[in-house]
Design a protein around this motif. Structure first.
Motif, short mmCIF file in Angstrom:
data_model
loop_
_atom_site.label_atom_id
_atom_site.label_comp_id
_atom_site.label_asym_id
_atom_site.label_seq_id
_atom_site.Cartn_x
_atom_site.Cartn_y
_atom_site.Cartn_z
N GLY A 1 -13.81 1.27 -59.65
CA GLY A 1 -14.93 2.11 -60.07
C GLY A 1 -16.20 1.56 -59.46
N PRO A 2 -17.20 1.29 -60.29
CA PRO A 2 -18.46 0.79 -59.73
C PRO A 2 -18.43 -0.71 -59.38
N VAL A 3 -17.39 -1.43 -59.83
CA VAL A 3 -17.35 -2.88 -59.60
C VAL A 3 -16.77 -3.20 -58.22
N VAL A 4 -17.56 -3.88 -57.40
CA VAL A 4 -17.05 -4.32 -56.11
C VAL A 4 -16.39 -5.68 -56.33
N ALA A 5 -15.06 -5.70 -56.36
CA ALA A 5 -14.34 -6.96 -56.63
C ALA A 5 -14.22 -7.78 -55.35
N VAL A 6 -13.93 -7.12 -54.24
CA VAL A 6 -13.85 -7.79 -52.94
C VAL A 6 -14.78 -7.05 -51.99
N ASP A 7 -15.77 -7.76 -51.50
CA ASP A 7 -16.83 -7.12 -50.73
C ASP A 7 -16.54 -7.20 -49.23
N ASP A 8 -16.18 -8.41 -48.77
CA ASP A 8 -15.92 -8.59 -47.34
C ASP A 8 -15.17 -9.91 -47.18
N VAL A 9 -13.84 -9.83 -47.18
CA VAL A 9 -13.05 -11.06 -47.06
C VAL A 9 -12.25 -11.02 -45.76
N SER B 1 -8.76 -8.98 -42.49
CA SER B 1 -10.09 -8.84 -41.88
C SER B 1 -10.90 -7.75 -42.58
N HIS B 2 -12.08 -8.18 -43.01
CA HIS B 2 -13.06 -7.31 -43.68
C HIS B 2 -12.45 -6.51 -44.83
N LEU B 3 -11.71 -7.23 -45.67
CA LEU B 3 -11.08 -6.59 -46.84
C LEU B 3 -12.15 -6.18 -47.85
N ARG B 4 -11.94 -4.98 -48.42
CA ARG B 4 -12.87 -4.45 -49.40
C ARG B 4 -12.07 -3.75 -50.50
N LYS B 5 -12.44 -4.03 -51.76
CA LYS B 5 -11.75 -3.38 -52.88
C LYS B 5 -12.71 -3.23 -54.04
N LYS C 1 -3.97 -1.18 -53.70
CA LYS C 1 -4.39 -0.47 -52.49
C LYS C 1 -5.84 -0.88 -52.20
N HIS C 2 -6.08 -1.38 -51.01
CA HIS C 2 -7.46 -1.77 -50.69
C HIS C 2 -8.24 -0.57 -50.17
N ASP C 3 -9.57 -0.67 -50.25
CA ASP C 3 -10.43 0.45 -49.84
C ASP C 3 -10.84 0.35 -48.38
N GLY C 4 -10.84 -0.86 -47.85
CA GLY C 4 -11.27 -1.01 -46.46
C GLY C 4 -10.76 -2.31 -45.88
N GLY C 5 -10.73 -2.41 -44.56
CA GLY C 5 -10.29 -3.63 -43.89
C GLY C 5 -8.82 -3.57 -43.52
N LYS C 6 -8.36 -4.66 -42.90
CA LYS C 6 -6.97 -4.71 -42.40
C LYS C 6 -6.26 -5.92 -42.96
N THR D 1 -7.93 -10.16 -54.20
CA THR D 1 -7.60 -10.39 -52.78
C THR D 1 -6.10 -10.64 -52.64
N MET D 2 -5.58 -11.52 -53.50
CA MET D 2 -4.17 -11.87 -53.41
C MET D 2 -3.28 -10.64 -53.64
N GLU D 3 -3.65 -9.82 -54.63
CA GLU D 3 -2.81 -8.65 -54.94
C GLU D 3 -2.88 -7.59 -53.83
N CYS D 4 -4.01 -7.50 -53.15
CA CYS D 4 -4.08 -6.59 -51.99
C CYS D 4 -3.18 -7.10 -50.87
N VAL D 5 -3.21 -8.43 -50.67
CA VAL D 5 -2.39 -9.03 -49.60
C VAL D 5 -0.90 -8.84 -49.90
N GLN D 6 -0.54 -8.91 -51.19
CA GLN D 6 0.87 -8.73 -51.58
C GLN D 6 1.30 -7.27 -51.50
N GLY D 7 0.32 -6.37 -51.38
CA GLY D 7 0.65 -4.94 -51.35
C GLY D 7 0.72 -4.33 -52.74
#
Ligand SMILES: Nc1ncnc2c1ncn2[C@@H]1O[C@H](COP(=O)(O)OP(=O)(O)OP(=O)(O)O)[C@@H](O)[C@H]1O
Ligand SMILES: [Mg+2]
Length: 305
Positions: free
Chosen positions: A16-24, A9-13, A56-61, A47-53
């Motif tokens: 640097g300046p590049v927003v790769a995942v804005d709101d997933v 929910s509301h994943l963000r990553k 490290k994501h910047d925001g969301g659950k 997204t997949m690599e954040c889900v796999q752990g």
């Protein structure tokens, strides 16, 4: 209703300046094949690599099989299998050595000889990695992802660069993984792959989910119209076609007529009309909308980075 195996929910990553995942935000249900589709650079791998752990994501659950992928990384590793986009191994590692190495990472391991046989790699046990074809390498990575009988399998662009035979063999394998009770989360660029394989898909664009549903739902929602193209003998047919219920547009080029229309009964109605009017038909085909039409409609035709 199956419970979610993955909940994001509301994943963000950002890098640097590049927003790769804005709101997933998405849920992958237990026992389904869920596809994340989107243009190059849309944020699928991130997204997949954040889900796999792995990142490290910047925001969301994120919750995977009830675990936190960062905090419970060691436990999660035993439960998930991962095939990475553009994975590589040492050139001279042998297939059996890679299998042994991976086996050492897990508490519980399947019968690896049977697994290699099932993936058509039985005769390649002694082969160096560098001597395998693209399709064989891909099947080896899938074998390595399945070595511990994971409950959840991640496949990132699993058939990119493969020929139609290898692609179909891998599709069968993925449905077998689901039949075996595991949940599959995959990414793909190939809409045919998503349409055939996935129970549900999410379309991601610029780091945001812009649509979600079964492939058939998305086609009905965004591209409901279809075409019937037929060639007839005789003049004066075109004028009669506009009268037909469900017809949105008619184009005629000589004796070839293209009818665009909507509705479940549209094609049958056209056939019924041609038959009852006694029109001689020389050629007849339908053009049904596909997931690719939906994808291009929603994400545009321009090339991405
Ligand atoms: N390690 C990184 N460092 C900096 N930027 C990155 C890194 N990895 C990805 N990016 C950027 O983040 C964005 C999303 O990349 P990602 O790899 O998640 O996309 P993707 O949807 O998997 O693309 P593809 O279809 O090409 O595999 C892109 O703009 C990419 O350039
Ligand atoms: Mg990617």
């Amino acid at each position: 209703m199956p419970s979610p195996a993955i909940s994001v929910s509301h994943l963000r990553k950002r890098y640097g300046p590049v927003v790769a995942v804005d709101d997933v935000s998405l849920e992958v249900l237990e026992g389904e094949i869920f596809g994340l589709v989107g243009p190059n650079g849309a944020g699928k791998t991130t997204t997949m690599e954040c889900v796999q752990g792995l990142r490290k994501h910047d925001g969301g659950k994120i919750s995977v099989l009830g675990l936190d992928p960062r905090r419970d990384a060691a436990r999660l590793r035993q439960l998930i299998g991962v095939q990475h986009q553009e994975a590589q191994l040492q050139k001279r590692i042998k297939v059996w050595e890679a299998v042994d190495l991976w086996s050492a990472l897990y508490v519980k391991v399947v019968d690896t000889d049977a697994l290699l046989d099932r993936l058509g790699l039985g005769s390649k046990r002694n082969a160096w990695f560098m001597t395998l074809s693209g399709g064989q390498k891909q099947r080896l990575f899938i074998a390595l992802a399945l070595i511990h009988e994971p409950r959840m399998v991640f496949l990132d662009e699993l058939t990119t660069g493969l020929d139609p035979q290898a692609r179909r063999a891998i599709w069968t394998l993925v449905t077998d993984i689901r039949e075996g009770g595991a949940t599959v989360f995959l990414t793909t660029h190939l809409m045919e792959e998503a349409e055939r394989l996935c129970d549900r898909i999410a379309i991601i664009e610029h780091g945001r989910v812009i649509e979600m549903g079964t492939p058939a739902e998305l086609v009905r929602r965004h591209c409901p119209s279809m075409c019937v193209v037929f060639t007839s003998d005789g003049d004066g047919v075109a004028g009669q076609l506009t009268e037909l219920a469900g017809v949105l547009a008619v184009e005629s080029d000589g004796n070839t007529h293209t009818l665009r229309g909507e509705g479940d009964g549209f094609v049958t109605d056209v056939i019924g009309f041609l038959s009852s009017a006694g029109i001689q038909v020389r050629g007849f085909r339908t053009e049904m909308p596909t997931l690719e039409d939906v994808f291009l409609k929603l994400t545009g035709h321009g090339i991405r980075d």
